[in-house]
Design a protein around this motif. Sequence first.
Motif, PDB file in Angstrom:
ATOM      1  N   ASP A 129      29.523  32.026  48.046  1.00 44.41           N
ATOM      2  CA  ASP A 129      29.901  33.263  48.740  1.00 44.41           C
ATOM      3  C   ASP A 129      28.633  34.078  48.925  1.00 44.41           C
ATOM      4  OD1 ASP A 129      30.920  36.121  49.102  1.00 44.41           O
ATOM      5  OD2 ASP A 129      32.804  35.025  49.018  1.00 44.41           O
ATOM      6  N   VAL A 176      31.236  39.382  44.719  1.00 46.85           N
ATOM      7  CA  VAL A 176      32.353  38.434  44.779  1.00 46.85           C
ATOM      8  C   VAL A 176      32.069  37.246  43.872  1.00 46.85           C
ATOM      9  CG1 VAL A 176      33.635  36.839  46.255  1.00 46.85           C
ATOM     10  CG2 VAL A 176      33.061  39.115  47.101  1.00 46.85           C
ATOM     11  N   ASP A 220      33.423  30.184  50.548  1.00 43.52           N
ATOM     12  CA  ASP A 220      33.668  31.233  51.536  1.00 43.52           C
ATOM     13  C   ASP A 220      33.415  30.648  52.927  1.00 43.52           C
ATOM     14  OD1 ASP A 220      34.190  33.711  52.629  1.00 43.52           O
ATOM     15  OD2 ASP A 220      32.170  34.478  52.299  1.00 43.52           O
ATOM     16  N   THR A 232      41.715  34.271  55.151  1.00 46.68           N
ATOM     17  CA  THR A 232      42.654  35.373  55.330  1.00 46.68           C
ATOM     18  C   THR A 232      43.619  35.008  56.432  1.00 46.68           C
ATOM     19  OG1 THR A 232      41.166  36.442  56.902  1.00 46.68           O
ATOM     20  CG2 THR A 232      40.981  37.132  54.610  1.00 46.68           C
ATOM     21  N   LEU A 288      43.504  33.134  49.564  1.00 48.29           N
ATOM     22  CA  LEU A 288      43.219  34.426  50.177  1.00 48.29           C
ATOM     23  C   LEU A 288      42.214  35.147  49.299  1.00 48.29           C
ATOM     24  CD1 LEU A 288      46.818  35.538  51.194  1.00 48.29           C
ATOM     25  CD2 LEU A 288      45.082  34.418  52.602  1.00 48.29           C
ATOM     26  N   LYS A 289      41.396  35.975  49.904  1.00 47.85           N
ATOM     27  CA  LYS A 289      40.353  36.692  49.165  1.00 47.85           C
ATOM     28  C   LYS A 289      40.927  37.553  48.048  1.00 47.85           C
ATOM     29  CE  LYS A 289      36.083  36.369  51.149  1.00 47.85           C
ATOM     30  NZ  LYS A 289      34.743  36.542  50.597  1.00 47.85           N
ATOM     31  N   ASP A 290      42.141  38.057  48.242  1.00 49.82           N
ATOM     32  CA  ASP A 290      42.734  38.940  47.241  1.00 49.82           C
ATOM     33  C   ASP A 290      43.714  38.214  46.331  1.00 49.82           C
ATOM     34  OD1 ASP A 290      44.682  38.451  49.097  1.00 49.82           O
ATOM     35  OD2 ASP A 290      45.286  40.540  49.382  1.00 49.82           O
ATOM     36  N   THR A 291      43.555  36.905  46.214  1.00 49.13           N
ATOM     37  CA  THR A 291      44.473  36.138  45.372  1.00 49.13           C
ATOM     38  C   THR A 291      44.390  36.586  43.913  1.00 49.13           C
ATOM     39  OG1 THR A 291      45.164  33.876  44.812  1.00 49.13           O
ATOM     40  CG2 THR A 291      42.820  34.309  44.815  1.00 49.13           C
ATOM     41  N   PRO A 292      45.517  36.642  43.209  1.00 44.15           N
ATOM     42  CA  PRO A 292      45.496  37.008  41.786  1.00 44.15           C
ATOM     43  C   PRO A 292      44.670  36.017  40.973  1.00 44.15           C
ATOM     44  CG  PRO A 292      47.725  37.168  42.663  1.00 44.15           C
ATOM     45  CD  PRO A 292      46.896  36.477  43.709  1.00 44.15           C
ATOM     46  N   SER A 293      44.102  36.489  39.886  1.00 39.73           N
ATOM     47  CA  SER A 293      43.236  35.649  39.052  1.00 39.73           C
ATOM     48  C   SER A 293      43.936  34.378  38.583  1.00 39.73           C
ATOM     49  CB  SER A 293      42.760  36.453  37.836  1.00 39.73           C
ATOM     50  OG  SER A 293      42.026  37.579  38.230  1.00 39.73           O
TER      51      SER A 293
END
Length: 217
Positions: free
Chosen positions: A8, A13, A54, A85, A105-110
């Motif tokens: 990335d 990030v 990325d 996304t 997705l970039k905002d995926t949960p850990s």
Amino acid sequence: MTTVLIADDQALVRAGFREIVGSAADLAVVGEAATGAEAVQLARGLRPDVVVMDIRMPEMDGLEATRRITGSPATADVRVLILTTFDLDEYVFAALRGGASGFLLKDTPSADLLTAIRTVAAGDALLAPGVTRRLIAEFAARPSRAASPAGLPAAITGREREVLTLVAEGLSNAEIGERLHITTGTAKTHVSRLMLKLAARDRVQLVILAYRAGLAG
């Protein structure tokens, strides 16, 4: 231990992903890349199990890096997990053609990130019902890629055809076993035979082939 390379162009990030991956006892980050070219170089040198890739990076984007990693005999066993996304469908289609094994997705949960890495490392593919399957369906149906449904080889049995249809629905081996009243192990064997007979790298390619054969859609 599953080894991971993070690619990335944003240092923050990468640091975040390194911390998340480092929190899992069975996963280890072995390298970081800020460009696609660096990702290819490190993949060849480190041979990680999974590259978290990325798409938008300088010098070489993640799509070209994915193609070079999965297309080279030296790194053919390295799995690539693409970061994407909802509004990047065209990139995802290109990633599928390039050999990517999954999408996040970039905002995926850990917790989902860790699960995705393990899933891809195990040779499976990440088929999130609301994201990847929709994209694969559209990709597979495009006239430029397949003008008409492609038939399956005669070697594919009736049971294997049933299993392939359920794989295209995004079902896991356990869910396939439950649906067909067979064991999870038997379902896994059918999936493995399908990959061999259809020369598919993973479940993503099986889904594409299923759509092209008119088994799903």
